[in-house]
Design an enzyme around this catalytic site. Structure first.
Site, PDB file in Angstrom:
ATOM      1  N   GLU A 205      -7.490  -0.809  -4.854  1.00 36.50           N
ATOM      2  CA  GLU A 205      -6.714  -0.642  -6.086  1.00 36.50           C
ATOM      3  C   GLU A 205      -7.487   0.234  -7.073  1.00 36.50           C
ATOM      4  OE1 GLU A 205      -4.995  -4.143  -7.829  1.00 36.50           O
ATOM      5  OE2 GLU A 205      -4.958  -5.247  -5.926  1.00 36.50           O
TER       6      GLU A 205
ATOM      7  N   HIS B 184       2.923  -0.742   0.215  1.00 37.83           N
ATOM      8  CA  HIS B 184       2.273  -2.043   0.374  1.00 37.83           C
ATOM      9  C   HIS B 184       3.305  -3.169   0.294  1.00 37.83           C
ATOM     10  CE1 HIS B 184      -0.603  -5.320  -0.067  1.00 37.83           C
ATOM     11  NE2 HIS B 184      -0.017  -5.672  -1.193  1.00 37.83           N
TER      12      HIS B 184
ATOM     13  N   GLU C 166      -8.255  -5.478  -1.062  1.00 42.30           N
ATOM     14  CA  GLU C 166      -7.121  -4.703  -1.552  1.00 42.30           C
ATOM     15  C   GLU C 166      -7.685  -3.499  -2.298  1.00 42.30           C
ATOM     16  OE1 GLU C 166      -4.338  -7.229  -3.702  1.00 42.30           O
ATOM     17  OE2 GLU C 166      -3.398  -7.814  -1.791  1.00 42.30           O
TER      18      GLU C 166
ATOM     19  N   LYS D 189      -6.889 -15.334  -4.946  1.00 43.45           N
ATOM     20  CA  LYS D 189      -7.343 -14.111  -5.611  1.00 43.45           C
ATOM     21  C   LYS D 189      -8.460 -14.389  -6.616  1.00 43.45           C
ATOM     22  CE  LYS D 189      -3.802 -11.513  -4.108  1.00 43.45           C
ATOM     23  NZ  LYS D 189      -3.924 -10.169  -3.521  1.00 43.45           N
TER      24      LYS D 189
ATOM     25  N   THR E   6      -2.176  -3.006  -4.613  1.00 39.35           N
ATOM     26  CA  THR E   6      -2.731  -2.348  -3.433  1.00 39.35           C
ATOM     27  C   THR E   6      -2.076  -0.989  -3.214  1.00 39.35           C
ATOM     28  OG1 THR E   6      -3.046  -4.519  -2.478  1.00 39.35           O
ATOM     29  CG2 THR E   6      -3.238  -2.654  -0.979  1.00 39.35           C
TER      30      THR E   6
ATOM     31  N   ARG F 231      -5.985 -14.360   2.585  1.00 46.25           N
ATOM     32  CA  ARG F 231      -4.572 -14.303   2.992  1.00 46.25           C
ATOM     33  C   ARG F 231      -4.020 -15.648   3.454  1.00 46.25           C
ATOM     34  NH1 ARG F 231      -3.267  -9.960   0.314  1.00 46.25           N
ATOM     35  NH2 ARG F 231      -4.409  -8.117   1.002  1.00 46.25           N
TER      36      ARG F 231
ATOM     37  N   ASP G 172      -9.593  -6.006  -4.923  1.00 44.85           N
ATOM     38  CA  ASP G 172      -9.061  -7.344  -5.197  1.00 44.85           C
ATOM     39  C   ASP G 172      -9.199  -8.172  -3.910  1.00 44.85           C
ATOM     40  OD1 ASP G 172      -7.594  -9.513  -6.105  1.00 44.85           O
ATOM     41  OD2 ASP G 172      -5.662  -8.562  -5.710  1.00 44.85           O
TER      42      ASP G 172
ATOM     43  N   ARG H  42       9.061 -11.436   5.458  1.00 39.90           N
ATOM     44  CA  ARG H  42      10.487 -11.757   5.297  1.00 39.90           C
ATOM     45  C   ARG H  42      11.388 -10.922   6.186  1.00 39.90           C
ATOM     46  NH1 ARG H  42       8.323 -11.966   0.148  1.00 39.90           N
ATOM     47  NH2 ARG H  42       8.641  -9.740  -0.081  1.00 39.90           N
TER      48      ARG H  42
ATOM     49  N   ASP I 220      -3.218  -8.488 -12.454  1.00 41.95           N
ATOM     50  CA  ASP I 220      -3.085  -7.679 -11.245  1.00 41.95           C
ATOM     51  C   ASP I 220      -1.610  -7.469 -10.938  1.00 41.95           C
ATOM     52  OD1 ASP I 220      -4.135  -6.226  -9.076  1.00 41.95           O
ATOM     53  OD2 ASP I 220      -3.837  -7.928  -7.733  1.00 41.95           O
TER      54      ASP I 220
ATOM     55  N   GLU J 114      -2.342  -5.123   6.257  1.00 46.44           N
ATOM     56  CA  GLU J 114      -1.431  -4.065   6.707  1.00 46.44           C
ATOM     57  C   GLU J 114      -2.020  -3.271   7.861  1.00 46.44           C
ATOM     58  OE1 GLU J 114      -1.402  -3.031   2.342  1.00 46.44           O
ATOM     59  OE2 GLU J 114       0.369  -1.936   3.032  1.00 46.44           O
TER      60      GLU J 114
ATOM     61  N   TYR K  98       1.587  -5.351  -8.418  1.00 45.44           N
ATOM     62  CA  TYR K  98       2.081  -5.247  -7.040  1.00 45.44           C
ATOM     63  C   TYR K  98       2.989  -4.026  -7.016  1.00 45.44           C
ATOM     64  CZ  TYR K  98       4.211  -7.428  -2.772  1.00 45.44           C
ATOM     65  OH  TYR K  98       4.659  -7.739  -1.501  1.00 45.44           O
TER      66      TYR K  98
ATOM     67  N   GLN L  30      -3.472 -17.721   0.395  1.00 46.12           N
ATOM     68  CA  GLN L  30      -2.336 -17.128  -0.325  1.00 46.12           C
ATOM     69  C   GLN L  30      -0.997 -17.516   0.305  1.00 46.12           C
ATOM     70  OE1 GLN L  30      -2.706 -12.865  -0.593  1.00 46.12           O
ATOM     71  NE2 GLN L  30      -0.874 -12.598  -1.828  1.00 46.12           N
TER      72      GLN L  30
ATOM     73  N   THR M 107     -13.298 -10.134  -7.795  1.00 41.39           N
ATOM     74  CA  THR M 107     -12.687  -8.809  -7.922  1.00 41.39           C
ATOM     75  C   THR M 107     -13.836  -7.859  -8.213  1.00 41.39           C
ATOM     76  OG1 THR M 107     -10.694  -9.794  -8.893  1.00 41.39           O
ATOM     77  CG2 THR M 107     -11.001  -7.421  -9.209  1.00 41.39           C
TER      78      THR M 107
ATOM     79  N   TYR N 129       1.411 -19.534  -2.468  1.00 38.82           N
ATOM     80  CA  TYR N 129       1.965 -18.556  -3.404  1.00 38.82           C
ATOM     81  C   TYR N 129       3.363 -18.852  -3.933  1.00 38.82           C
ATOM     82  CZ  TYR N 129       5.165 -15.879  -0.340  1.00 38.82           C
ATOM     83  OH  TYR N 129       6.202 -15.468   0.445  1.00 38.82           O
TER      84      TYR N 129
END
Ligand code: MN
Length: 419
Positions: free
Chosen positions: A201, A133, A199, A251, A347, A235, A231, A142, A126, A361, A128, A238, A255, A242
């Site tokens: 995708e 996204h 997600e 994850k 995503t 959260r 996916d 961040r 998978d 989101e 990113y 994760q 799927t 992560y």
């Protein structure tokens, strides 16, 4: 651009069908009391190509490949075999075909079949690769200044996922347990996920194996077709797990993919370019031509017993990196790729709030719940929710659709370790 190709299967000429003659997607189906086998969607019917093969009406070569519950053996035939078979299918199903009388008995109404996994997933990776996204998630985690990681504009970021939990549309998904720790908690707890998410995708399916690094053009030639892909993402699991190696159990639960593989050949008229490059890519990642597709995408959410609400609408052409670029990058280390490898796009989110492909989101980390028709709200998924992904490339008077990719959230089990 070509218009609608006319078929003697009347429902295939409806401008709103997902499956006109232009499409001819590949799936695996069964009917009451019969074994899963290969079929092709046309209008509101499934063409039993295993049956046609057994009767000697249609063949992809010797030995036979369709009387089995996956398209992998057909994929192994390679691009020439794929092209020849698609042309033969078109000839059988087009208006005026002299074969109509022999083919018609092998049409099965779509609403009477059960769909199965269309191929055996060799491995699942998978990515990113959606800039909106990555920017949204980065801003939440961040801050806006450092939203995109420094490598993002240079490399298609990915992680190795699990093939074992890829499931076909319609399969229920059980809310997972996991290790959770929010910043205000002193120590982690083992508990059911409270921030279960989707997600939106696209999945690209590798149909030609590789040994050693391949170019972006070679990678594109290796892709057999595409599916819609959800996916499912925990959260809260994760967020705690992560760093530094990326997502793991968050994850791994499930799927989901749509049941029909839409071939690259069917999508060819909808090829378009990825967005402008902000930083020049290294030569091995540069695209020799348009490598992404113009595919409208939509997500609906229906609470248990409620009506579906459209919660997001976007387009596959938002992706910064194409599947061909991702696949080329995947091989740089010398990593061999196999027939049946599945690549998740990452995503897909557009620039506008209603174009975001995850609840993380859409609800901005739970701060701005999404309103549903009927008065309910969602920050993340609740038990009983039914999620549906839909997608179609739109031509002049026809659409090349994927069929639905749907899944229902089941409540978490009792503590799996209390025994
Ligand atoms: Mn993903």
């Amino acid at each position: 651009m070509t218009g609608l190709r006319q078929s003697w299967v009347e429902s295939a000429n409806d401008p709103e069908t997902d499956f006109p003659l232009n499409n001819l997607p590949y799936g695996v189906f069964s009917t009451e009391g019969s074994a899963p086998r290969c079929g092709v969607a046309i209008g509101d019917m499934v063409l039993d190509v295993a049956g046609l093969e057994a009767e000697g009406i249609l063949s992809a070569g010797d030995p036979p490949v369709f009387s089995r519950p996956s398209w992998n053996a057909f994929m192994e035939l390679g691009p020439e075999g794929w092209t020849g078979f698609r042309a033969a299918l078109m000839a059988l199903l087009k208006t005026g075909s002299p074969m109509r009388g022999r083919v018609e008995p092998f049409l099965v109404p779509l609403d009477t079949v059960r769909m199965h996994m269309p191929f055996d997933v060799a491995e699942y990776t998978d990515f990113y690769a959606g800039r909106n996204h990555a920017t949204n998630v980065g801003t939440m985690f961040r801050g806006a200044e450092n939203a995109l990681p420094p490598n993002w504009l240079h490399i298609p970021i990915g992680y190795n996922g699990r093939a074992s939990s890829v499931m076909v549309s319609g399969t229920d998904v059980r809310r997972p347990w996991g290790q959770l720790k929010s910043p205000e908690m002193e120590a982690p707890v083992f508990a059911p996920c409270k921030r279960f998410d989707l997600e939106l995708e696209m999945g690209a399916i590798v149909g030609v194996p590789s040994q050693g690094p391949v170019s972006v053009q070679e990678a594109d030639d290796m892709i057999f077709g595409y599916v819609l892909l959800n996916d499912w993402s925990a959260r809260d699991i994760q967020a705690w797990e992560y760093q530094p190696l990326g997502p793991f159990q968050a994850k791994a639960t499930a799927t989901s993919i749509s049941p029909w593989i839409v071939t690259k050949a069917a999508l060819e008229p909808f090829r378009t370019s990825t967005p402008a490059r902000e930083k020049e890519l290294l030569p091995y990642l540069r695209e020799p031509g348009p490598m992404i597709y113009d595919i409208d995408l939509m997500v609906t959410l229906a609470p248990e017993g409620g009506v579906p609400t459209v919660i997001a609408e976007t387009n596959y052409n938002e992706m910064y990196y194409s599947a061909a670029q991702q696949l080329a990058h995947h091989t740089t280390s010398g990593c061999p790729m196999r027939v049946g490898d599945l690549l998740g796009s990452g995503t897909i989110s557009g620039a506008e709030p209603r174009q975001r492909g995850s609840l993380l989101e859409l609800s901005w980390g739970g701060k701005e719940p999404v309103a549903l028709d009927g008065g309910a709200e969602r920050s993340f998924l609740e038990d009983g929710d039914v999620l549906t992904l839909l997608g179609a490339a739109r031509g002049d008077g026809f659409r090349v659709g994927f069929g639905a990719c749907t899944g229902r959230v089941l409540p978490a089990l009792d503590d799996p370790y209390a025994r």
